[in-house]
Design a protein around this motif. Sequence first.
Motif, PDB file in Angstrom:
ATOM      1  N   ASN A  56      24.642  40.639  45.181  1.00  0.00           N
ATOM      2  CA  ASN A  56      24.039  40.274  46.446  1.00  0.00           C
ATOM      3  C   ASN A  56      23.472  41.472  47.212  1.00  0.00           C
ATOM      4  N   ILE A  57      23.354  42.600  46.555  1.00  0.00           N
ATOM      5  CA  ILE A  57      22.785  43.754  47.225  1.00  0.00           C
ATOM      6  C   ILE A  57      21.766  44.368  46.268  1.00  0.00           C
ATOM      7  N   SER A  58      20.605  44.652  46.798  1.00  0.00           N
ATOM      8  CA  SER A  58      19.543  45.213  45.980  1.00  0.00           C
ATOM      9  C   SER A  58      19.961  46.558  45.416  1.00  0.00           C
ATOM     10  N   GLU A  59      19.659  46.770  44.136  1.00  0.00           N
ATOM     11  CA  GLU A  59      19.989  48.051  43.518  1.00  0.00           C
ATOM     12  C   GLU A  59      19.310  49.206  44.237  1.00  0.00           C
ATOM     13  N   ASN A  60      18.169  48.949  44.853  1.00  0.00           N
ATOM     14  CA  ASN A  60      17.461  50.012  45.566  1.00  0.00           C
ATOM     15  C   ASN A  60      18.251  50.540  46.751  1.00  0.00           C
ATOM     16  N   PHE A  61      19.168  49.736  47.268  1.00  0.00           N
ATOM     17  CA  PHE A  61      19.964  50.155  48.416  1.00  0.00           C
ATOM     18  C   PHE A  61      21.112  51.075  48.002  1.00  0.00           C
ATOM     19  N   ILE A  62      21.465  51.080  46.719  1.00  0.00           N
ATOM     20  CA  ILE A  62      22.630  51.839  46.258  1.00  0.00           C
ATOM     21  C   ILE A  62      22.191  53.199  45.721  1.00  0.00           C
ATOM     22  N   LYS A  63      22.751  54.243  46.299  1.00  0.00           N
ATOM     23  CA  LYS A  63      22.470  55.602  45.839  1.00  0.00           C
ATOM     24  C   LYS A  63      23.432  55.982  44.727  1.00  0.00           C
ATOM     25  N   SER A  64      24.708  55.672  44.937  1.00  0.00           N
ATOM     26  CA  SER A  64      25.738  55.983  43.954  1.00  0.00           C
ATOM     27  C   SER A  64      27.018  55.245  44.340  1.00  0.00           C
ATOM     28  N   ILE A  65      28.047  55.433  43.523  1.00  0.00           N
ATOM     29  CA  ILE A  65      29.339  54.789  43.765  1.00  0.00           C
ATOM     30  C   ILE A  65      30.408  55.873  43.901  1.00  0.00           C
ATOM     31  N   GLY A  66      31.131  55.826  45.003  1.00  0.00           N
ATOM     32  CA  GLY A  66      32.225  56.755  45.217  1.00  0.00           C
ATOM     33  C   GLY A  66      33.538  56.132  44.794  1.00  0.00           C
ATOM     34  N   LYS A  67      34.420  56.946  44.204  1.00  0.00           N
ATOM     35  CA  LYS A  67      35.727  56.473  43.768  1.00  0.00           C
ATOM     36  C   LYS A  67      36.786  57.307  44.472  1.00  0.00           C
ATOM     37  N   LYS A  68      37.617  56.635  45.263  1.00  0.00           N
ATOM     38  CA  LYS A  68      38.640  57.371  46.007  1.00  0.00           C
ATOM     39  C   LYS A  68      39.775  56.435  46.366  1.00  0.00           C
ATOM     40  N   ASP A  69      41.002  56.872  46.169  1.00  0.00           N
ATOM     41  CA  ASP A  69      42.188  56.101  46.562  1.00  0.00           C
ATOM     42  C   ASP A  69      42.139  54.667  46.027  1.00  0.00           C
ATOM     43  N   ASN A  70      41.766  54.503  44.785  1.00  0.00           N
ATOM     44  CA  ASN A  70      41.664  53.186  44.140  1.00  0.00           C
ATOM     45  C   ASN A  70      40.637  52.271  44.797  1.00  0.00           C
ATOM     46  N   LYS A  71      39.696  52.832  45.528  1.00  0.00           N
ATOM     47  CA  LYS A  71      38.630  52.048  46.136  1.00  0.00           C
ATOM     48  C   LYS A  71      37.314  52.453  45.500  1.00  0.00           C
ATOM     49  N   LEU A  72      36.417  51.490  45.389  1.00  0.00           N
ATOM     50  CA  LEU A  72      35.035  51.773  45.027  1.00  0.00           C
ATOM     51  C   LEU A  72      34.218  51.642  46.297  1.00  0.00           C
ATOM     52  N   ILE A  73      33.439  52.647  46.592  1.00  0.00           N
ATOM     53  CA  ILE A  73      32.657  52.671  47.822  1.00  0.00           C
ATOM     54  C   ILE A  73      31.184  52.786  47.460  1.00  0.00           C
ATOM     55  N   VAL A  74      30.405  51.831  47.922  1.00  0.00           N
ATOM     56  CA  VAL A  74      28.970  51.830  47.660  1.00  0.00           C
ATOM     57  C   VAL A  74      28.319  52.827  48.608  1.00  0.00           C
ATOM     58  N   LEU A  75      27.765  53.892  48.048  1.00  0.00           N
ATOM     59  CA  LEU A  75      27.107  54.912  48.863  1.00  0.00           C
ATOM     60  C   LEU A  75      25.623  54.541  48.953  1.00  0.00           C
ATOM     61  N   LEU A  76      25.142  54.401  50.172  1.00  0.00           N
ATOM     62  CA  LEU A  76      23.831  53.792  50.396  1.00  0.00           C
ATOM     63  C   LEU A  76      22.687  54.795  50.372  1.00  0.00           C
ATOM     64  N   ASN A  77      21.547  54.307  49.913  1.00  0.00           N
ATOM     65  CA  ASN A  77      20.287  55.027  50.012  1.00  0.00           C
ATOM     66  C   ASN A  77      19.660  54.586  51.329  1.00  0.00           C
ATOM     67  N   LEU A  78      19.828  55.395  52.354  1.00  0.00           N
ATOM     68  CA  LEU A  78      19.431  54.971  53.697  1.00  0.00           C
ATOM     69  C   LEU A  78      17.931  54.696  53.837  1.00  0.00           C
ATOM     70  N   GLU A  79      17.103  55.496  53.176  1.00  0.00           N
ATOM     71  CA  GLU A  79      15.657  55.272  53.280  1.00  0.00           C
ATOM     72  C   GLU A  79      15.308  53.857  52.829  1.00  0.00           C
ATOM     73  N   ASN A  80      15.910  53.403  51.740  1.00  0.00           N
ATOM     74  CA  ASN A  80      15.619  52.061  51.246  1.00  0.00           C
ATOM     75  C   ASN A  80      16.252  50.979  52.115  1.00  0.00           C
ATOM     76  N   VAL A  81      17.442  51.246  52.625  1.00  0.00           N
ATOM     77  CA  VAL A  81      18.089  50.259  53.501  1.00  0.00           C
ATOM     78  C   VAL A  81      17.273  50.068  54.779  1.00  0.00           C
ATOM     79  N   VAL A  82      16.815  51.181  55.328  1.00  0.00           N
ATOM     80  CA  VAL A  82      16.042  51.116  56.570  1.00  0.00           C
ATOM     81  C   VAL A  82      14.620  50.612  56.284  1.00  0.00           C
TER      82      VAL A  82
END
Length: 151
Positions: free
Chosen positions: A119-145
């Motif tokens: 449900n989220i465009s791949e263009n919005f995702i810059k990378s994926i962060g992994k920390k404390d057993n969480k996956l965090i979607v790191l955003l590409n702000l230019e594309n989100v905006v």
Amino acid sequence: MSSLNNENQDLKYVIFKLEEEYYGIDINNVMSIEKAQDFTRVPNSPNYIKGVINLRGEVIPVIDLRNRFRLNEKEIDTNSRIIIVFVSEIQVGLLVDSSSEVMTFTEDEIDSAPSIKENISENFIKSIGKKDNKLIVLLNLENVVGIDVSE
């Protein structure tokens, strides 16, 4: 520009939540985090534009990230926040469910973005962060905006 930590290029992100997912924005783009406030609607704007706010004398457009990512709508509550970001010389607010922490990632904790979200465009995702057993979607702000940085 010098870095205090040249050996490990730690990357800091402001973490926020939409539904049960965690997202991150590069802290270098974040100017402030504000409580949600009344919006003034803008006629004929895209549906993901919640409206504009007057923040200390500046009129700032606010993007509803739930609408932008095609998530279910949710009422604004006491946890809702507007993250004010500065991207490509434009100041924009991002309406999120909650925001409460800054996380530091090492380069080893960040992976390239696979096609994992339906449900989220791949263009919005810059990378994926992994920390404390969480996956965090790191955003590409230019594309989100919605800023075209190709030129």
